[in-house]
Design a protein around this motif. Structure first.
Motif, mmCIF file in Angstrom:
data_model
loop_
_atom_site.group_PDB
_atom_site.id
_atom_site.type_symbol
_atom_site.label_atom_id
_atom_site.label_comp_id
_atom_site.label_asym_id
_atom_site.label_seq_id
_atom_site.Cartn_x
_atom_site.Cartn_y
_atom_site.Cartn_z
ATOM 1 N N ILE A 190 0.839 -1.212 0.000
ATOM 2 C CA ILE A 190 0.000 0.000 0.000
ATOM 3 C C ILE A 190 0.868 1.253 0.000
ATOM 4 O O ILE A 190 0.548 2.258 -0.658
ATOM 5 C CB ILE A 190 -0.958 -0.017 1.204
ATOM 6 N N GLY A 191 1.991 1.191 0.730
ATOM 7 C CA GLY A 191 2.910 2.339 0.733
ATOM 8 C C GLY A 191 3.411 2.651 -0.659
ATOM 9 O O GLY A 191 3.494 3.823 -1.056
ATOM 10 N N GLY A 192 3.734 1.609 -1.426
ATOM 11 C CA GLY A 192 4.186 1.826 -2.793
ATOM 12 C C GLY A 192 3.104 2.399 -3.683
ATOM 13 O O GLY A 192 3.365 3.292 -4.508
ATOM 14 N N ILE A 193 1.861 1.906 -3.516
ATOM 15 C CA ILE A 193 0.742 2.418 -4.312
ATOM 16 C C ILE A 193 0.511 3.902 -4.022
ATOM 17 O O ILE A 193 0.291 4.711 -4.938
ATOM 18 C CB ILE A 193 -0.533 1.601 -4.017
ATOM 19 N N ILE A 194 0.578 4.272 -2.734
ATOM 20 C CA ILE A 194 0.373 5.674 -2.365
ATOM 21 C C ILE A 194 1.448 6.567 -2.992
ATOM 22 O O ILE A 194 1.161 7.650 -3.518
ATOM 23 C CB ILE A 194 0.379 5.826 -0.824
ATOM 24 N N LEU A 195 2.687 6.090 -2.953
ATOM 25 C CA LEU A 195 3.777 6.876 -3.550
ATOM 26 C C LEU A 195 3.582 7.035 -5.052
ATOM 27 O O LEU A 195 3.889 8.100 -5.621
ATOM 28 C CB LEU A 195 5.113 6.205 -3.256
ATOM 29 N N LEU A 196 3.074 5.989 -5.708
ATOM 30 C CA LEU A 196 2.829 6.088 -7.154
ATOM 31 C C LEU A 196 1.676 7.030 -7.458
ATOM 32 O O LEU A 196 1.716 7.795 -8.436
ATOM 33 C CB LEU A 196 2.545 4.699 -7.724
ATOM 34 N N ILE A 197 0.627 6.968 -6.622
ATOM 35 C CA ILE A 197 -0.530 7.839 -6.852
ATOM 36 C C ILE A 197 -0.148 9.306 -6.677
ATOM 37 O O ILE A 197 -0.604 10.183 -7.420
ATOM 38 C CB ILE A 197 -1.681 7.449 -5.893
ATOM 39 N N ARG A 198 0.691 9.568 -5.685
ATOM 40 C CA ARG A 198 1.151 10.948 -5.488
ATOM 41 C C ARG A 198 1.915 11.459 -6.704
ATOM 42 O O ARG A 198 1.955 12.662 -6.967
ATOM 43 C CB ARG A 198 2.040 11.033 -4.245
#
Length: 485
Positions: A190-198
């Motif tokens: 989830i941390g990686g997904i959030i960083l990509l979405i940002r």
């Protein structure tokens, strides 16, 4: 006279049992998923999921394709095993299926090899757990070897006795630890997904032109597949406890179809998350990738990653101990191991002697831990036995066409698994031949020196009966009734 007294006591113990002495069907859908996922997901995905990326020559696109392809191959194998597990829902996994289709000698060779390879793997897991559990107390200094070995032995015997006493408790422990490790992986994913979405420029840049790096050659691609398939190892674990699965004709296929795609998705998301934060070079050079990721993304709670590694190892060790006990139990039922190992505890209906036997062997590997290194050359035996098991499926389709099969895999899938297994067995020998592979092969064939006198010709010593009587009384165990379904 003394022998007659012991035999009479044994008969009285057996008669006192009103219910059938059988392994109980206590493993449901959730527990089955936990056993497969918990066996597959070990320390590797947290510590060094870099083998695939390294042999893909740091080509991110190729590496992600390899992770996906390895998940598909593992699912293919698991579906083949699902057919065998639903048609023949007995303990022992590959051993039982090879014995049914290809004969007793090949099954004995598998058992002999597994009794060396699998306990050594459990010993290695226990030592790795001990290292992660003790190192935080010693800071930059190395924890004493004696302490790590004592803790590893304690963990082995705790899990061995737990599995020997209660299947439900072992399944509960497995479910809890699987949930905990998947929660830790979820944080990373989830941390990686959030960083990509940002959409930070530096985060997205690593996924632009993902195939721009050098393309690996055939030998390097093969090595990348070896690394990926090793990370998925354990997808076959449910067949070892098929005799204890509730409604196996339904639960085994559905468990496989849930567990393998889930692990594949998690592996992809976690690798994407790592690559969002770290460059391919940083990822390959990192000693513990998840720790490096946590120090950059969530430094305040980075301590949870070493804890997650220890939890992951503990869960994988629990499921591996469970399945190894069932292999010993099945081998003893077929007369390939001493009969005492096939007996069940009268009170709990668990294969306590089999668990004690497999735990003792794993403990022997811990004491001179250098022995564990020898098992590296037995990796090819794993895929050899997988190939033989998938061959067993094909043989049984023709030998026993009327065998009730609640689930049938598409037959070309089985042929594909046989071909893949053959390639994975021969490739290391052809590309990097080592004399140790010859030793491993001779060790496997050496099992026939025991098979011929003690199994084929049934040579038996009278003192073994007396030892069996003593152990049966000591452990309060009774012969298991044959399970016809």
């Amino acid at each position: 006279m003394e022998k007659d007294q012991y035999e009479q006591q044994i008969k009285e113990v057996n008669k006192s049992e009103n219910n059938k002495m059988q392994l109980q069907r206590t493993i449901g859908y959730l527990e089955g998923v936990s056993f497969i996922v918990g066996t597959i997901v070990g320390a590797g995905i947290f510590v060094s999921p870099t083998g695939v990326l390294k042999y893909s020559l740091l080509n991110v696109g190729v590496a992600l394709i390899v992770w996906t392809a390895c998940g598909i191959v593992s699912l293919m194998g698991a579906l083949c095993y699902a057919e065998l597990g639903t048609a023949l829902p007995f303990s022992g996994g590959e051993y039982s299926h090879i014995k049914r289709a290809l004969g007793s000698p090949l099954a004995f060779i598998f058992l002999w090899t597994a009794m060396f390879n699998k306990p050594a793997s459990n010993a290695a897991r226990a030592l790795l757990f001990a290292e992660y559990a003790t190192q935080p107390f010693y800071g930059e200094c190395l924890a004493p070897e004696l302490l790590k070995k004592c803790l590893a032995l304690a963990v082995l015997w705790f899990l061995g006795l737990l599995n020997g006493r209660s299947v439900k408790m072992a399944a509960w422990v497995q479910t809890v630890f699987t949930v905990l490790k998947m929660m830790a992986l979820s944080v990373i994913a989830i941390g990686g997904i959030i960083l990509l979405i940002r959409g930070r420029k530096e985060n997205l840049a690593r996924f632009e032109n993902v195939f721009s790096a050098e393309i690996p050659d055939v030998a390097q691609m093969a090595e990348a597949f070896f690394q990926g398939l090793y990370a998925y190892g354990g997808w076959w674990s449910l067949n070892y406890l098929a005799e204890e699965v509730k409604n196996p004709s339904r639960n085994i296929p559905w468990t496989v179809m849930t567990a393998l795609p889930s692990v594949t998705v998690f592996y992809l998301l976690v690798n994407i998350s790592y690559l969002t934060v770290l460059t391919p070079k940083e990822m390959v050079s990192s000693v513990a990738v998840a720790v490096t990721w946590a120090n950059r993304v969530i430094p305040a709670v980075a301590w949870m990653i070493p804890a997650a590694v220890a939890i992951s190892i503990f869960g994988a060790l629990n499921s591996s101990m469970f399945t190894l006990g069932r292999l010993s139990y099945a081998g003893s039922q077929s007369g390939h191991l001493p009969i005492i190992i096939s007996m069940l505890n009268i009170q709990y209906c668990t294969p306590a002697p089999a668990m004690i036997f497999s735990t003792i062997i794993a403990s022997i590997f811990i004491i001179p831990s250098d022995l564990i290194a020898l098992t590296n050359y037995f990796g090819l035996s794993v895929w050899l036995m997988i190939g033989l098991t998938c061959t067993s499926l094909i043989v049984l389709r023709y030998q026993e066409p009327d065998l009730h099969r609640p689930y049938k895999v598409f037959l070309p899938v089985a042929f594909g698994m046989v071909a893949i297994s053959l390639f994975l067995v021969l490739a290391p020998v052809v590309w990097s031949p080592k004399v140790q592979y010859v030793y491993a092969f001779l060790f496997m064939l050496g099992s026939l020196l025991l098979y011929l006198p003690f199994v084929h010709f049934k040579i038996h010593f009278e003192f073994v009966n007396k030892i069996t009587c003593y152990l049966q009384l000591l452990l309060e165990v009774s012969p298991a009734d044959y399970k016809s379904d």
